[in-house]
Design a protein around this motif. Structure first.
Motif, mmCIF file in Angstrom:
data_model
loop_
_atom_site.group_PDB
_atom_site.id
_atom_site.type_symbol
_atom_site.label_atom_id
_atom_site.label_comp_id
_atom_site.label_asym_id
_atom_site.label_seq_id
_atom_site.Cartn_x
_atom_site.Cartn_y
_atom_site.Cartn_z
ATOM 1 N N ALA A 102 -3.970 4.057 -15.523
ATOM 2 C CA ALA A 102 -4.826 3.048 -16.157
ATOM 3 C C ALA A 102 -4.206 2.559 -17.461
ATOM 4 C CB ALA A 102 -6.214 3.629 -16.411
ATOM 5 N N TYR A 132 0.825 -1.202 0.000
ATOM 6 C CA TYR A 132 0.000 0.000 0.000
ATOM 7 C C TYR A 132 0.867 1.263 0.000
ATOM 8 C CZ TYR A 132 -4.194 -2.770 0.804
ATOM 9 O OH TYR A 132 -5.234 -3.660 0.669
ATOM 10 N N VAL A 139 -1.437 0.064 -16.764
ATOM 11 C CA VAL A 139 -1.998 -1.231 -16.378
ATOM 12 C C VAL A 139 -2.500 -1.980 -17.608
ATOM 13 C CG1 VAL A 139 -3.811 -2.398 -15.071
ATOM 14 C CG2 VAL A 139 -2.588 -0.458 -14.053
ATOM 15 N N ASP A 150 -8.010 -2.362 -2.361
ATOM 16 C CA ASP A 150 -7.134 -3.417 -2.828
ATOM 17 C C ASP A 150 -6.433 -3.039 -4.133
ATOM 18 O OD1 ASP A 150 -6.506 -5.670 -1.388
ATOM 19 O OD2 ASP A 150 -7.380 -7.028 -2.865
ATOM 20 N N TRP A 151 -7.072 -2.192 -4.926
ATOM 21 C CA TRP A 151 -6.446 -1.743 -6.172
ATOM 22 C C TRP A 151 -5.133 -1.002 -5.891
ATOM 23 C CZ3 TRP A 151 -5.620 3.485 -6.523
ATOM 24 C CH2 TRP A 151 -6.374 4.306 -5.677
ATOM 25 N N TRP A 153 -11.837 -2.159 -0.106
ATOM 26 C CA TRP A 153 -12.062 -1.564 -1.421
ATOM 27 C C TRP A 153 -10.835 -0.824 -1.943
ATOM 28 C CZ3 TRP A 153 -11.607 3.732 -1.731
ATOM 29 C CH2 TRP A 153 -11.800 4.463 -0.567
ATOM 30 N N TRP A 179 -2.499 -3.498 -5.419
ATOM 31 C CA TRP A 179 -2.067 -4.058 -6.706
ATOM 32 C C TRP A 179 -1.073 -3.118 -7.377
ATOM 33 C CZ3 TRP A 179 -1.498 -3.201 -11.822
ATOM 34 C CH2 TRP A 179 -1.362 -4.311 -12.652
ATOM 35 N N LEU A 180 -1.355 -1.833 -7.356
ATOM 36 C CA LEU A 180 -0.432 -0.866 -7.942
ATOM 37 C C LEU A 180 0.919 -0.913 -7.243
ATOM 38 C CD1 LEU A 180 -2.681 2.305 -8.493
ATOM 39 C CD2 LEU A 180 -2.044 0.543 -10.155
#
Length: 354
Positions: free
Chosen positions: A318, A29, A321, A269-270, A267, A273-274
């Motif tokens: 974005a 994070y 990704v 969690d994205w 929420w 991932w980053l």
């Protein structure tokens, strides 16, 4: 050995083998927060350069300046102790050549579409290309290069007294050198945070573990830091010798506290991932950022620059990704995954990686 994946590859910053543990979860994070801040900086400056006007995002970028890169480097140093005693061959392979590989791929790509034609016309292709390995070009690639140098430096000084290395690196930072030699200036400015992360790793993890069990203290501490950091930045105090050092470490700790809180929110969690794929974002965001140039031009006079910068930041992340997802199972995966033939050593035994 099979081609390494990006989540494994980005272990240059974080030893990914332990990412599933609660104690290390916050690191992803924290890296996510940092990579968003980095893309935000480049996107905002890109938009402002095109539109020739500042927006409200400039204040966000300036607020993050004292801790944006220091936190990234401090995180990079947290797990050095796990690998520093490896044989030189394996250490160089995993912690130096890893970054050199990605630097070479992406600086070659940049050279081919920015400087190649002029170099061909002047007959200086080889000279100009090799120069990129002595003086990284402007843009984000210097970060990839300098990490390789940091891992070498930490290994070379491991027999020195830690206090001496810490004092010398702090002195270089406070000196605020501007020699014009990018690598030297960046090394002087940021090595203290990388080495500090290595030297203070146990204390950082202890503080993270404490904060996980005392979450009520995190919000007021973050609020106090927010006010102090903002005051220092917007009054100019942050630029004073030594203050930037304190703000760098203080901001890194604040990001750690924020990351611990984020790790409790499903929420987000994205963001994790980053963080786990931070090098994917760091390498790839420049391509969608360039593509968005036409939309930035068309927004002139219609949308305020700050909102355009925010939209450009989101679009750049974005886009990176999507680019990664598009190439990861194609021959172009070498852009984000280091091929097996570039390795000097086989992977570490499973019990050693655990």
């Amino acid at each position: 050995m099979t081609t390494g994946t990006l989540s494994a590859g980005s272990a240059g910053l974080i030893d990914h083998q332990a990412q599933e543990s609660t104690r290390v979860l916050w690191v992803d994070y924290a890296k996510g927060i940092c990579i968003v801040a980095v893309v935000m900086m480049y996107a905002t400056h890109h938009v402002q350069q095109i539109l020739r006007s500042e927006g409200w995002m400039e204040y966000v970028v300036r607020f993050a300046q004292p801790f944006r890169m220091p936190d990234f480097f401090m995180i990079g140093g947290l797990f050095v102790a796990r690998v520093i005693d490896r044989p030189w061959r394996r250490y160089i392979d995993s912690k130096v050549l890893y970054f050199i590989y990605f630097y070479t791929i992406w600086v070659s790509f940049r050279f081919s579409y920015t400087d190649l034609r002029e170099a061909v016309n002047e007959g200086t292709v080889l000279t100009e290309y090799l120069r990129l390995f002595l003086a990284p070009p402007s843009g984000p690639l210097w970060f990839i290069y300098i990490l390789a140098l940091f891992f070498i430096a930490v290994r070379l000084v491991r027999g020195w007294r830690p206090g001496l290395v810490l004092a010398l690196s702090a002195g270089l930072h406070v000196a605020d050198l501007h020699t014009g030699v990018t690598l030297f200036d960046k090394f002087s400015q940021y090595f203290i945070f990388f080495y500090g992360g290595h030297l203070l790793a146990r204390h950082v993890f202890s503080l993270a573990a404490w904060s996980q069990h005392h979450l009520a203290f995190a919000p007021p501490l973050l609020a106090a830091w927010f006010v102090l950091n903002g005051w220092a930045v917007f009054t100019g105090v942050a630029a004073l010798p030594g203050v930037s050092l304190l703000l760098g470490f203080g901001g890194a700790i604040a990001v750690m506290l924020a990351a611990v809180l984020c790790s409790r929110v499903t929420w987000l969690d994205w963001l994790r991932w980053l963080g786990r794929h931070s090098i994917v974002i760091y390498l790839g965001f420049v391509i969608p950022l360039g593509v968005l140039r036409i939309f930035i031009h068309r927004s002139a006079g219609i949308v305020d620059p700050g909102t355009v910068a925010l939209a450009t930041t989101i679009g750049s992340i974005a886009g990176a990704v999507l680019l990664y997802q598009a190439v990861r199972r194609t021959p172009l995966r070498f852009l984000f995954a280091r091929p097996a033939w570039t390795h000097l050593s086989p992977p570490a035994p499973a019990r050693e990686r655990a």
